[in-house]
Design a protein around this motif. Structure first.
Motif, mmCIF file in Angstrom:
data_model
loop_
_atom_site.group_PDB
_atom_site.id
_atom_site.type_symbol
_atom_site.label_atom_id
_atom_site.label_comp_id
_atom_site.label_asym_id
_atom_site.label_seq_id
_atom_site.Cartn_x
_atom_site.Cartn_y
_atom_site.Cartn_z
ATOM 1 N N UNK A 59 0.831 -1.204 0.000
ATOM 2 C CA UNK A 59 0.000 0.000 0.000
ATOM 3 C C UNK A 59 0.870 1.261 0.000
ATOM 4 N N UNK A 60 1.894 1.273 0.840
ATOM 5 C CA UNK A 60 2.784 2.444 0.903
ATOM 6 C C UNK A 60 3.519 2.624 -0.418
ATOM 7 N N UNK A 61 4.015 1.526 -0.998
ATOM 8 C CA UNK A 61 4.754 1.597 -2.266
ATOM 9 C C UNK A 61 3.882 2.142 -3.390
ATOM 10 N N UNK A 62 2.672 1.626 -3.531
ATOM 11 C CA UNK A 62 1.801 2.044 -4.628
ATOM 12 C C UNK A 62 1.326 3.485 -4.462
ATOM 13 N N UNK A 63 0.990 3.861 -3.243
ATOM 14 C CA UNK A 63 0.494 5.221 -3.020
ATOM 15 C C UNK A 63 1.609 6.244 -3.245
ATOM 16 N N UNK A 64 2.820 5.925 -2.797
ATOM 17 C CA UNK A 64 3.931 6.853 -3.020
ATOM 18 C C UNK A 64 4.304 6.948 -4.494
ATOM 19 N N UNK B 179 2.199 5.929 -7.301
ATOM 20 C CA UNK B 179 1.108 6.271 -8.216
ATOM 21 C C UNK B 179 0.038 7.159 -7.584
ATOM 22 N N UNK B 180 0.090 7.315 -6.276
ATOM 23 C CA UNK B 180 -0.936 8.104 -5.610
ATOM 24 C C UNK B 180 -2.198 7.333 -5.317
ATOM 25 N N UNK B 181 -2.289 6.101 -5.794
ATOM 26 C CA UNK B 181 -3.456 5.256 -5.584
ATOM 27 C C UNK B 181 -3.045 3.794 -5.734
ATOM 28 N N UNK B 182 -3.893 2.882 -5.250
ATOM 29 C CA UNK B 182 -3.587 1.453 -5.355
ATOM 30 C C UNK B 182 -3.902 0.896 -6.738
ATOM 31 N N UNK B 183 -4.721 1.595 -7.522
ATOM 32 C CA UNK B 183 -5.063 1.171 -8.886
ATOM 33 C C UNK B 183 -5.621 -0.248 -8.912
ATOM 34 N N UNK B 184 -6.630 -0.487 -8.110
ATOM 35 C CA UNK B 184 -7.239 -1.808 -8.030
ATOM 36 C C UNK B 184 -8.500 -1.872 -8.887
ATOM 37 N N UNK C 200 -4.341 -9.798 -9.030
ATOM 38 C CA UNK C 200 -5.261 -9.881 -10.161
ATOM 39 C C UNK C 200 -5.353 -8.545 -10.892
ATOM 40 N N UNK C 201 -5.491 -7.476 -10.133
ATOM 41 C CA UNK C 201 -5.671 -6.158 -10.727
ATOM 42 C C UNK C 201 -4.470 -5.733 -11.551
ATOM 43 N N UNK C 202 -3.271 -6.049 -11.078
ATOM 44 C CA UNK C 202 -2.048 -5.594 -11.733
ATOM 45 C C UNK C 202 -1.394 -6.683 -12.586
#
Length: 427
Positions: free
Chosen positions: A51-56, A58-63, A114-116
């Motif tokens: 969660x921290x990696x994706x938000x930093x 991309x700004x969002x989890x993009x799920x 799954x999402x990514x």
């Protein structure tokens, strides 16, 4: 000069891995370190880290929108938590952590993968598991030959220290916060039973069975020797259900991989699904347990008390299924041995105990939905997946007849979901 070239090749190999492969390879090879920190909390650490990696970044989890698989596994975990709380289990931080680590966060990880479309090549996992097997063999050799397998008081993991867990370990009281690599007073073939970095020996047996199936799928150097090491470690677990389940799974593998694997993926998926459904029906479960008991008579002499006690638990659990068939009993029932709480009704079997006895028809339906959805997704994305992906589900299904579902089993399934070649395209 030679050491410089070797270092350059290792650096090049590491750089050729994608980020997911680097993380997975490091987690597997550094499992001893994770164990010292607190292996039971690995889903929590992974969830927070992702969660921290994706938000930093991309700004969002993009799920994407979650499917039935994610919804069912999270719903089952919440159902189990509420059921235990309503039936008298005190609300506690450890209960919430267990809910998060066993069901909710693994569901989030599956949703994220799954999402990514996250993929980890099977050979990367196989080489990392080779390192892990070597570490376990070295640890066993040190404990057996150097220390002589002495009795000991298990120390707390770092996470256990942070939680302020000051109590001493005792059998049946939980092992998640303790470093307990082996059981000196529980022996098989004269050797102490080992759980290594995975808590109980039964959970360790699940890991070793999966690694053996993975090694069979890859062309590794000295493969017979590696498989022999896996079988030796599996014996050290002292888990008879795994000893019986693995040959059955290997027979299924031999049958369905005799021809082209891709053309027979659907029958293999059906075998995995039908096995779980069939073993969830009480009369069939009782018949299977009787058969296993008779087949295992040759191994019962190693732990004769275990078979007798389990037989009592299963028989009396079956007798009480109809009392609360819709929502289940919630928590384990009375013990079959006076003053020994672990030998309670609804224990020592995920299928018969946790699902049918404690969760009832509603909870069982939720878990079966998750199991079917996971198997269906693995089948739909079968291109580039090794045979061990679906075979791992079959193996775990069989072992869960005589053990409960824990964080270790879920982590194996999460790893199975990642196993796929990069260039594979869904059919």
């Amino acid at each position: 000069m030679t050491s410089g070239l070797l270092g350059a090749k290792q650096a090049s190999w590491w750089q050729n891995l994608n980020r997911a492969e680097q993380v997975v390879a490091a987690l597997i090879a550094l499992m001893p370190l994770t164990w010292v920190v607190g292996a039971k909390q690995l889903p929590l650490l992974l969830g927070i880290g992702l969660a921290v990696y994706e938000i930093r970044r991309h700004g969002t989890l993009q799920l994407k929108r979650p499917g039935w698989m994610v919804g069912a596994v999270v719903a089952f975990g919440v159902y189990r938590f509420l059921s235990e709380t309503l039936w008298g289990e005190p609300l506690s931080p450890s209960g919430l952590l267990s809910l998060l680590n066993t069901w909710v966060l693994p569901g989030f990880l599956l949703w994220y993968f799954q999402s990514r479309d996250i993929r980890v090549r099977p050979e990367i996992v196989a080489w990392s598991c080779l390192v892990l097997v070597g570490e376990m063999l070295l640890l066993w050799a040190g404990i057996h030959f150097v220390l002589g397998e002495p009795a000991y008081a298990p120390p707390l993991s770092l996470f256990g220290l942070l939680l302020g867990k000051g109590e001493q370990f005792f059998p049946g009281g939980g092992i998640g916060n303790f470093l307990h690599p082996y059981w000196p007073n529980d022996r098989v073939f004269g050797l102490a039973r080992f759980g290594f970095f995975f808590g109980y020996p039964e959970s360790f047996a699940v890991v070793m069975g999966f690694i053996a199936l993975l090694f069979l799928d890859r062309k590794l150097p000295a493969q017979p020797l590696l498989l022999g090491a896996c079988l030796f470690l599996l014996v050290l677990s002292g888990t008879r259900s795994a000893w019986l389940a693995l040959p059955l799974v290997l027979a299924v593998r031999t049958w369905f991989t005799a021809g082209q694997v891709g053309g027979r993926a659907l029958p293999l998926a059906l075998v995995a699904l039908v096995s779980f459904i069939a073993l969830s029906v009480p009369p069939v479960t009782e018949l299977v347990l009787d058969t296993v008991h008779q087949t295992a008579q040759a191994t019962d002499k190693f732990r004769p008390d275990s078979s007798e006690v389990r037989g009592r638990i299963y028989t009396r659990t079956l007798e009480r299924l109809g009392d609360e068939w819709l929502f289940g009993h919630g928590v384990p029932g009375p013990t079959v041995l006076p003053r020994y709480k672990p030998a309670a009704l609804g224990t020592h079997s995920f299928v018969l105990g946790t699902l049918l006895y404690r969760s009832g028809a509603v909870g069982t339906a939720l878990f079966v939905l998750y199991w079917l959805a996971l198997a269906g997704w693995l089948y739909r994305t079968r291109a580039g997946r090794p045979p061990c992906a679906l075979l791992a589900m079959l193996y775990i299904s069989l072992v869960l007849l005589t053990k409960d579902f824990e964080v270790t089993e879920m982590l194996v399934l999460v790893l199975v979901a990642l196993l796929r070649e990069r260039e594979a395209v869904d059919g």
